[in-house]
Scaffold this active site. Structure first.
Site, mmCIF file in Angstrom:
data_model
loop_
_atom_site.group_PDB
_atom_site.id
_atom_site.type_symbol
_atom_site.label_atom_id
_atom_site.label_comp_id
_atom_site.label_asym_id
_atom_site.label_seq_id
_atom_site.Cartn_x
_atom_site.Cartn_y
_atom_site.Cartn_z
ATOM 1 N N CYS A 125 -116.357 83.946 -66.977
ATOM 2 C CA CYS A 125 -115.052 84.610 -67.035
ATOM 3 C C CYS A 125 -115.295 86.048 -67.448
ATOM 4 O O CYS A 125 -116.384 86.393 -67.912
ATOM 5 C CB CYS A 125 -114.116 83.918 -68.026
ATOM 6 S SG CYS A 125 -112.387 84.405 -67.745
ATOM 7 N N CYS A 127 -112.847 87.882 -69.368
ATOM 8 C CA CYS A 127 -111.957 88.370 -70.440
ATOM 9 C C CYS A 127 -112.705 88.846 -71.675
ATOM 10 O O CYS A 127 -112.297 89.811 -72.311
ATOM 11 C CB CYS A 127 -110.901 87.322 -70.793
ATOM 12 S SG CYS A 127 -111.563 85.718 -71.260
ATOM 13 N N CYS A 135 -108.664 88.295 -67.612
ATOM 14 C CA CYS A 135 -109.751 87.582 -66.941
ATOM 15 C C CYS A 135 -110.118 88.205 -65.596
ATOM 16 O O CYS A 135 -111.007 87.702 -64.905
ATOM 17 C CB CYS A 135 -109.374 86.115 -66.765
ATOM 18 S SG CYS A 135 -108.983 85.303 -68.330
ATOM 19 N N LYS A 204 -106.159 74.695 -65.321
ATOM 20 C CA LYS A 204 -106.149 75.371 -66.620
ATOM 21 C C LYS A 204 -104.773 75.990 -66.840
ATOM 22 O O LYS A 204 -104.329 76.829 -66.062
ATOM 23 C CB LYS A 204 -107.227 76.449 -66.663
ATOM 24 C CG LYS A 204 -107.230 77.215 -67.970
ATOM 25 C CD LYS A 204 -108.379 78.192 -68.033
ATOM 26 C CE LYS A 204 -108.305 79.018 -69.311
ATOM 27 N NZ LYS A 204 -109.391 80.005 -69.360
ATOM 28 N N ARG A 214 -109.156 82.773 -78.959
ATOM 29 C CA ARG A 214 -109.132 84.201 -78.638
ATOM 30 C C ARG A 214 -109.669 85.031 -79.801
ATOM 31 O O ARG A 214 -110.223 86.100 -79.595
ATOM 32 C CB ARG A 214 -107.744 84.614 -78.185
ATOM 33 C CG ARG A 214 -107.453 83.921 -76.851
ATOM 34 C CD ARG A 214 -106.142 84.272 -76.246
ATOM 35 N NE ARG A 214 -105.962 83.442 -75.041
ATOM 36 C CZ ARG A 214 -104.814 83.292 -74.409
ATOM 37 N NH1 ARG A 214 -103.745 83.933 -74.844
ATOM 38 N NH2 ARG A 214 -104.746 82.538 -73.336
ATOM 39 N N ARG A 226 -101.391 85.680 -69.835
ATOM 40 C CA ARG A 226 -102.196 85.192 -68.704
ATOM 41 C C ARG A 226 -101.371 84.389 -67.699
ATOM 42 O O ARG A 226 -101.914 83.650 -66.891
ATOM 43 C CB ARG A 226 -103.337 84.325 -69.225
ATOM 44 C CG ARG A 226 -104.287 85.020 -70.202
ATOM 45 C CD ARG A 226 -105.661 84.376 -70.169
ATOM 46 N NE ARG A 226 -106.479 84.625 -71.335
ATOM 47 C CZ ARG A 226 -107.049 85.784 -71.652
ATOM 48 N NH1 ARG A 226 -106.845 86.852 -70.886
ATOM 49 N NH2 ARG A 226 -107.810 85.892 -72.724
ATOM 50 N N GLU A 242 -104.368 72.679 -57.282
ATOM 51 C CA GLU A 242 -105.483 73.483 -57.806
ATOM 52 C C GLU A 242 -106.797 72.696 -57.703
ATOM 53 O O GLU A 242 -107.823 73.222 -57.287
ATOM 54 C CB GLU A 242 -105.251 73.831 -59.282
ATOM 55 C CG GLU A 242 -104.356 75.021 -59.532
ATOM 56 C CD GLU A 242 -105.057 76.352 -59.267
ATOM 57 O OE1 GLU A 242 -106.228 76.345 -58.837
ATOM 58 O OE2 GLU A 242 -104.412 77.396 -59.465
ATOM 59 N N LYS A 257 -107.481 71.347 -68.771
ATOM 60 C CA LYS A 257 -107.504 72.089 -70.030
ATOM 61 C C LYS A 257 -106.147 72.690 -70.317
ATOM 62 O O LYS A 257 -105.606 73.322 -69.412
ATOM 63 C CB LYS A 257 -108.557 73.185 -69.894
ATOM 64 C CG LYS A 257 -108.665 74.074 -71.079
ATOM 65 C CD LYS A 257 -109.601 75.188 -70.777
ATOM 66 C CE LYS A 257 -109.555 76.157 -71.950
ATOM 67 N NZ LYS A 257 -110.207 77.370 -71.654
ATOM 68 N N TYR A 322 -115.205 70.951 -79.864
ATOM 69 C CA TYR A 322 -115.866 71.683 -80.953
ATOM 70 C C TYR A 322 -116.375 70.721 -82.017
ATOM 71 O O TYR A 322 -117.160 71.104 -82.869
ATOM 72 C CB TYR A 322 -114.891 72.693 -81.568
ATOM 73 C CG TYR A 322 -114.448 73.720 -80.546
ATOM 74 C CD1 TYR A 322 -115.275 74.802 -80.231
ATOM 75 C CD2 TYR A 322 -113.247 73.591 -79.851
ATOM 76 C CE1 TYR A 322 -114.895 75.730 -79.268
ATOM 77 C CE2 TYR A 322 -112.855 74.512 -78.887
ATOM 78 C CZ TYR A 322 -113.696 75.576 -78.603
ATOM 79 O OH TYR A 322 -113.329 76.482 -77.646
#
Ligand code: PBG
Length: 344
Positions: A125, A127, A135, A204, A214, A226, A242, A257, A322
């Protein structure tokens, strides 16, 4: 109570719930360490571990510390990491994204040298590398600013190729421009990387759950939002379009996501297409559990495992979280605990 028709024996669903081994035997869905992907943030420097405010336990890491963290994950059984870069310098062409010696490219080389069997996935990406934090390439006009689709594709393709050249095992475009998967596939093939799979962030959504990320990736847009490229949370049929498009363009793995608030999307993507499907439990999902656990309001381990199991039940094959290292440890403890109590 007997719900069975007359003459039939009593239906007793609780028969299969009476003991832990029996419950495990009939479990329809399982969590396994093999399915986990740990996202990591790399920034220039040495011995740097910069904690991310809203993501306790997550740090921006310099390459040396990144190797330490990746090794810890690998040794816990986590097979893959997903890399995000925070460059020293941002500009309006995102040049750090595709620089041969860019931060992600350096990190990939180092990881593949130190931990050759760890799968290294790179987020593709712009961004994090754009001065404006969007992005894609931005053009200002009298209506404000626009994110240009096609000029962005070329930069994304260069970025993906530079990651593959550094040794990335998979590339994961997360920008949501139209046609990026086709552009990246063509560029990879042209450069000789015909065997490098693409894991597309296919569905997404423009989500407030990305808030903590972010800060972690220093990629908040400087103006606007976005919503002109990421999907509206209201739309499920569009998410399927998509996914269909990304698959037609050559995606090997598709991703949904965020994860937990989008289980219906996940379920439909898996049932409709049957492709390897990833779910990304994003920064805000992680932050919510951490915050509630820190207050003593929720049990971190049970809630994390239950959430991930829900993603599996909905159809996810790959779980990006995470919490991957903790989850790996917890899963290991469960098996280990059972074996040692059986022996004693
Ligand atoms: C970059 C990107 C984002 C995330 C992954 N890749 C942020 C965004 O789109 O603003 C979010 C990950 C997370 O919240 O954990 N485009």
């Amino acid at each position: 109570m007997n719900f069975a028709p007359a003459g039939f024996p009593a239906v007793r669903l609780r028969r299969l719930r009476q003991s832990a081994p029996l419950r495990r035997l009939v479990a329809e869905t399982r969590l396994s360490v093999e399915q986990l992907v740990l996202p990591l943030f790399v920034r220039p420097g040495r011995k740097v571990r910069r904690p991310v405010g809203a993501m306790p336990g997550v740090c921006q890491l310099s390459p040396d510390e990144l190797v330490t963290e990746a090794r810890r994950a690998f040794e816990a059984g986590v097979p893959a990491v997903l890399l995000f870069g925070i460059p020293d310098h941002k500009d309006a062409r995102a040049s750090g994204a595709y620089a041969r010696r860019g931060i992600v490219q350096q990190a990939v080389r180092l990881l593949k040298r130190e931990l050759p069997d760890l799968l290294v996935i790179t987020d593709v990406c712009l961004c994090e590398y754009m001065s404006h934090g969007h992005c894609g390439v931005v053009r200002a006009d009298r209506h404000g600013a626009r994110i240009l689709n096609d000029p962005t594709l070329e930069l994304l393709a260069r970025t993906a190729v530079s990651h593959a050249e550094a040794g990335a095992d998979l590339v994961a475009p997360s920008d949501m421009m139209d046609g990026r998967v086709a552009a990246i596939r063509a560029a990879l093939d042209r450069a000789g990387f015909t065997e490098t799979p693409i894991m597309a962030y296919a569905a997404k959504f423009a989500s407030a759950f990305y808030g903590p990320f972010r800060e972690a990736a220093e990629s908040a847009p400087r103006f606007g939002d976005r919503r002109s490229y990421q999907m509206a949370p209201s739309n499920a049929a569009e998410a399927l379009r998509e996914v269909a498009l990304d698959l037609a363009e050559g995606a090997d793995i598709v991703m949904v996501k965020p994860a937990l608030a989008y289980l219906d999307i996940l379920y439909r993507v898996k049932t409709q297409f049957g492709y390897p499907t990833a779910a990304y439990a994003v920064s805000g999902e992680y932050a919510m559990i951490k915050a509630a656990a820190a207050n003593g309001w929720l049990d971190e381990r049970s809630v994390t495992l239950e959430s991930l199991l829900a993603l599996r039940r909905a159809g996810a094959d790959i779980l990006i979280t995470y919490a991957a290292v903790d989850v790996a440890r917890w899963l290991g403890e469960e098996t280990g605990g059972r074996l040692s109590s059986a022996r004693s």
